[in-house]
Motif scaffolding. Sequence first.
Motif, PDB file in Angstrom:
ATOM      1  N   VAL A   1       0.838  -1.204   0.000  1.00 30.94           N
ATOM      2  CA  VAL A   1       0.000   0.000   0.000  1.00 30.94           C
ATOM      3  C   VAL A   1       0.875   1.256   0.000  1.00 30.94           C
ATOM      4  CG1 VAL A   1      -1.639   1.342   1.392  1.00 30.94           C
ATOM      5  CG2 VAL A   1      -2.034  -1.090   0.992  1.00 30.94           C
ATOM      6  N   LEU A   2       1.986   1.210   0.738  1.00 22.61           N
ATOM      7  CA  LEU A   2       2.897   2.365   0.770  1.00 22.61           C
ATOM      8  C   LEU A   2       3.603   2.581  -0.565  1.00 22.61           C
ATOM      9  CD1 LEU A   2       4.461   2.044   4.338  1.00 22.61           C
ATOM     10  CD2 LEU A   2       2.850   3.792   3.520  1.00 22.61           C
ATOM     11  N   VAL A   3       3.602   1.577  -1.423  1.00 21.60           N
ATOM     12  CA  VAL A   3       4.131   1.735  -2.783  1.00 21.60           C
ATOM     13  C   VAL A   3       3.000   2.118  -3.733  1.00 21.60           C
ATOM     14  CG1 VAL A   3       5.134   0.514  -4.761  1.00 21.60           C
ATOM     15  CG2 VAL A   3       6.085   0.187  -2.476  1.00 21.60           C
ATOM     16  N   ALA A   4       1.903   1.380  -3.686  1.00 20.08           N
ATOM     17  CA  ALA A   4       0.820   1.569  -4.655  1.00 20.08           C
ATOM     18  C   ALA A   4       0.166   2.947  -4.542  1.00 20.08           C
ATOM     19  CB  ALA A   4      -0.232   0.476  -4.488  1.00 20.08           C
TER      20      ALA A   4
ATOM     21  N   CYS B   1      16.905  13.581 -10.928  1.00 21.59           N
ATOM     22  CA  CYS B   1      16.949  14.755 -10.051  1.00 21.59           C
ATOM     23  C   CYS B   1      18.365  15.024  -9.565  1.00 21.59           C
ATOM     24  CB  CYS B   1      16.004  14.579  -8.870  1.00 21.59           C
ATOM     25  SG  CYS B   1      14.277  14.746  -9.340  1.00 21.59           S
ATOM     26  N   ALA B   2      19.096  13.968  -9.251  1.00 26.47           N
ATOM     27  CA  ALA B   2      20.482  14.148  -8.804  1.00 26.47           C
ATOM     28  C   ALA B   2      21.342  14.699  -9.931  1.00 26.47           C
ATOM     29  CB  ALA B   2      21.041  12.819  -8.303  1.00 26.47           C
ATOM     30  N   ALA B   3      21.101  14.261 -11.157  1.00 28.65           N
ATOM     31  CA  ALA B   3      21.917  14.687 -12.296  1.00 28.65           C
ATOM     32  C   ALA B   3      21.783  16.172 -12.605  1.00 28.65           C
ATOM     33  CB  ALA B   3      21.552  13.868 -13.532  1.00 28.65           C
ATOM     34  N   VAL B   4      20.607  16.730 -12.374  1.00 33.53           N
ATOM     35  CA  VAL B   4      20.404  18.148 -12.684  1.00 33.53           C
ATOM     36  C   VAL B   4      20.480  19.031 -11.439  1.00 33.53           C
ATOM     37  CG1 VAL B   4      19.025  17.653 -14.728  1.00 33.53           C
ATOM     38  CG2 VAL B   4      17.873  18.017 -12.532  1.00 33.53           C
TER      39      VAL B   4
ATOM     40  N   TYR C   1      16.711  19.476   1.435  1.00 33.16           N
ATOM     41  CA  TYR C   1      17.379  18.344   2.083  1.00 33.16           C
ATOM     42  C   TYR C   1      17.466  17.104   1.192  1.00 33.16           C
ATOM     43  CZ  TYR C   1      16.332  21.371   5.987  1.00 33.16           C
ATOM     44  OH  TYR C   1      16.217  22.467   6.804  1.00 33.16           O
ATOM     45  N   GLY C   2      17.503  17.284  -0.106  1.00 37.67           N
ATOM     46  CA  GLY C   2      17.622  16.158  -1.028  1.00 37.67           C
ATOM     47  C   GLY C   2      16.342  15.352  -1.176  1.00 37.67           C
ATOM     48  N   PHE C   3      15.200  15.975  -0.917  1.00 36.69           N
ATOM     49  CA  PHE C   3      13.920  15.259  -0.930  1.00 36.69           C
ATOM     50  C   PHE C   3      13.667  14.530  -2.237  1.00 36.69           C
ATOM     51  CE2 PHE C   3       9.386  15.108  -1.933  1.00 36.69           C
ATOM     52  CZ  PHE C   3       8.928  14.355  -0.859  1.00 36.69           C
ATOM     53  N   HIS C   4      13.943  15.164  -3.383  1.00 35.88           N
ATOM     54  CA  HIS C   4      13.621  14.571  -4.682  1.00 35.88           C
ATOM     55  C   HIS C   4      14.557  13.433  -5.056  1.00 35.88           C
ATOM     56  CE1 HIS C   4      10.455  17.378  -5.546  1.00 35.88           C
ATOM     57  NE2 HIS C   4      11.249  18.391  -5.286  1.00 35.88           N
ATOM     58  N   VAL C   5      15.584  13.210  -4.279  1.00 32.55           N
ATOM     59  CA  VAL C   5      16.448  12.052  -4.477  1.00 32.55           C
ATOM     60  C   VAL C   5      16.136  10.994  -3.423  1.00 32.55           C
ATOM     61  CG1 VAL C   5      18.836  11.237  -4.516  1.00 32.55           C
ATOM     62  CG2 VAL C   5      18.258  13.448  -5.541  1.00 32.55           C
ATOM     63  N   ILE C   6      15.971  11.409  -2.189  1.00 35.38           N
ATOM     64  CA  ILE C   6      15.762  10.463  -1.088  1.00 35.38           C
ATOM     65  C   ILE C   6      14.380   9.817  -1.143  1.00 35.38           C
ATOM     66  CG2 ILE C   6      15.596  10.262   1.430  1.00 35.38           C
ATOM     67  CD1 ILE C   6      17.757  12.494   1.546  1.00 35.38           C
ATOM     68  N   ALA C   7      13.328  10.588  -1.403  1.00 40.74           N
ATOM     69  CA  ALA C   7      11.963  10.028  -1.416  1.00 40.74           C
ATOM     70  C   ALA C   7      11.801   8.909  -2.441  1.00 40.74           C
ATOM     71  CB  ALA C   7      10.936  11.135  -1.639  1.00 40.74           C
ATOM     72  N   PRO C   8      12.250   9.084  -3.695  1.00 35.14           N
ATOM     73  CA  PRO C   8      12.122   7.958  -4.630  1.00 35.14           C
ATOM     74  C   PRO C   8      12.942   6.740  -4.205  1.00 35.14           C
ATOM     75  CG  PRO C   8      12.547   9.984  -5.835  1.00 35.14           C
ATOM     76  CD  PRO C   8      12.700  10.293  -4.382  1.00 35.14           C
ATOM     77  N   LEU C   9      14.089   6.963  -3.576  1.00 39.28           N
ATOM     78  CA  LEU C   9      14.888   5.827  -3.119  1.00 39.28           C
ATOM     79  C   LEU C   9      14.212   5.088  -1.968  1.00 39.28           C
ATOM     80  CD1 LEU C   9      18.501   7.275  -3.404  1.00 39.28           C
ATOM     81  CD2 LEU C   9      17.322   5.702  -4.971  1.00 39.28           C
TER      82      LEU C   9
ATOM     83  N   ILE D   1      10.929   4.844  -1.705  1.00 37.71           N
ATOM     84  CA  ILE D   1       9.880   4.069  -2.374  1.00 37.71           C
ATOM     85  C   ILE D   1      10.492   2.850  -3.066  1.00 37.71           C
ATOM     86  CG2 ILE D   1       8.122   4.095  -4.191  1.00 37.71           C
ATOM     87  CD1 ILE D   1       7.608   7.029  -3.443  1.00 37.71           C
ATOM     88  N   ALA D   2      11.700   2.989  -3.599  1.00 37.91           N
ATOM     89  CA  ALA D   2      12.388   1.838  -4.199  1.00 37.91           C
ATOM     90  C   ALA D   2      12.629   0.757  -3.152  1.00 37.91           C
ATOM     91  CB  ALA D   2      13.706   2.265  -4.833  1.00 37.91           C
ATOM     92  N   GLY D   3      13.043   1.158  -1.962  1.00 31.62           N
ATOM     93  CA  GLY D   3      13.233   0.194  -0.872  1.00 31.62           C
ATOM     94  C   GLY D   3      11.938  -0.487  -0.481  1.00 31.62           C
ATOM     95  N   LEU D   4      10.862   0.272  -0.401  1.00 35.73           N
ATOM     96  CA  LEU D   4       9.553  -0.311  -0.091  1.00 35.73           C
ATOM     97  C   LEU D   4       9.096  -1.256  -1.205  1.00 35.73           C
ATOM     98  CD1 LEU D   4       7.733   2.835   1.329  1.00 35.73           C
ATOM     99  CD2 LEU D   4       8.396   0.787   2.611  1.00 35.73           C
ATOM    100  N   THR D   5       9.422  -0.924  -2.444  1.00 31.97           N
ATOM    101  CA  THR D   5       9.060  -1.784  -3.575  1.00 31.97           C
ATOM    102  C   THR D   5       9.771  -3.123  -3.472  1.00 31.97           C
ATOM    103  OG1 THR D   5       8.724   0.144  -4.979  1.00 31.97           O
ATOM    104  CG2 THR D   5       9.060  -1.959  -6.103  1.00 31.97           C
ATOM    105  N   VAL D   6      11.051  -3.099  -3.157  1.00 27.39           N
ATOM    106  CA  VAL D   6      11.810  -4.345  -3.002  1.00 27.39           C
ATOM    107  C   VAL D   6      11.259  -5.153  -1.830  1.00 27.39           C
ATOM    108  CG1 VAL D   6      14.086  -5.296  -2.441  1.00 27.39           C
ATOM    109  CG2 VAL D   6      13.888  -3.440  -4.102  1.00 27.39           C
TER     110      VAL D   6
END
Length: 137
Positions: free
Chosen positions: A13-16, A89-92, A98-106, A108-113
Amino acid sequence: MKAKTIAYWTTTVLVAFPIGSGGFVQMAQFHGNPHGVVPLLGYPMYFFAILGFWKVLGAIAILVPRFPRLKEWAYAGIFFDVTGAAASCAAVGGYGAYGFHVIAPLLIAGLTVASWAWRPQSRTIGVLFPATNGRPA
């Protein structure tokens, strides 16, 4: 067994929810003015509409019963989407506060795994680790 089921549904649910709702918003804003991270990343607006469409379908795929092969593809697609978002986001330099646009997707990636790893046997294609010496690993 009950703890594994609770962990599976919690992570799923935290991913979907963020993936599906974010995808819906991306599709809804397709005809609106580009805003937020779209101009910063340099991607065309239609790219986000396409991603939004597949995000909604991916969120549905990991929630509904059966279709284990479709679920495998959905989990892979979600993982590639969120890790690609973090890398873009990190590339640009679009880190956000506080790095939200890099940390938040990561996150969600952890929750997906985690969701993928904890899914019940009925939602898998086969055994994750094959048996060795006649005993399951």
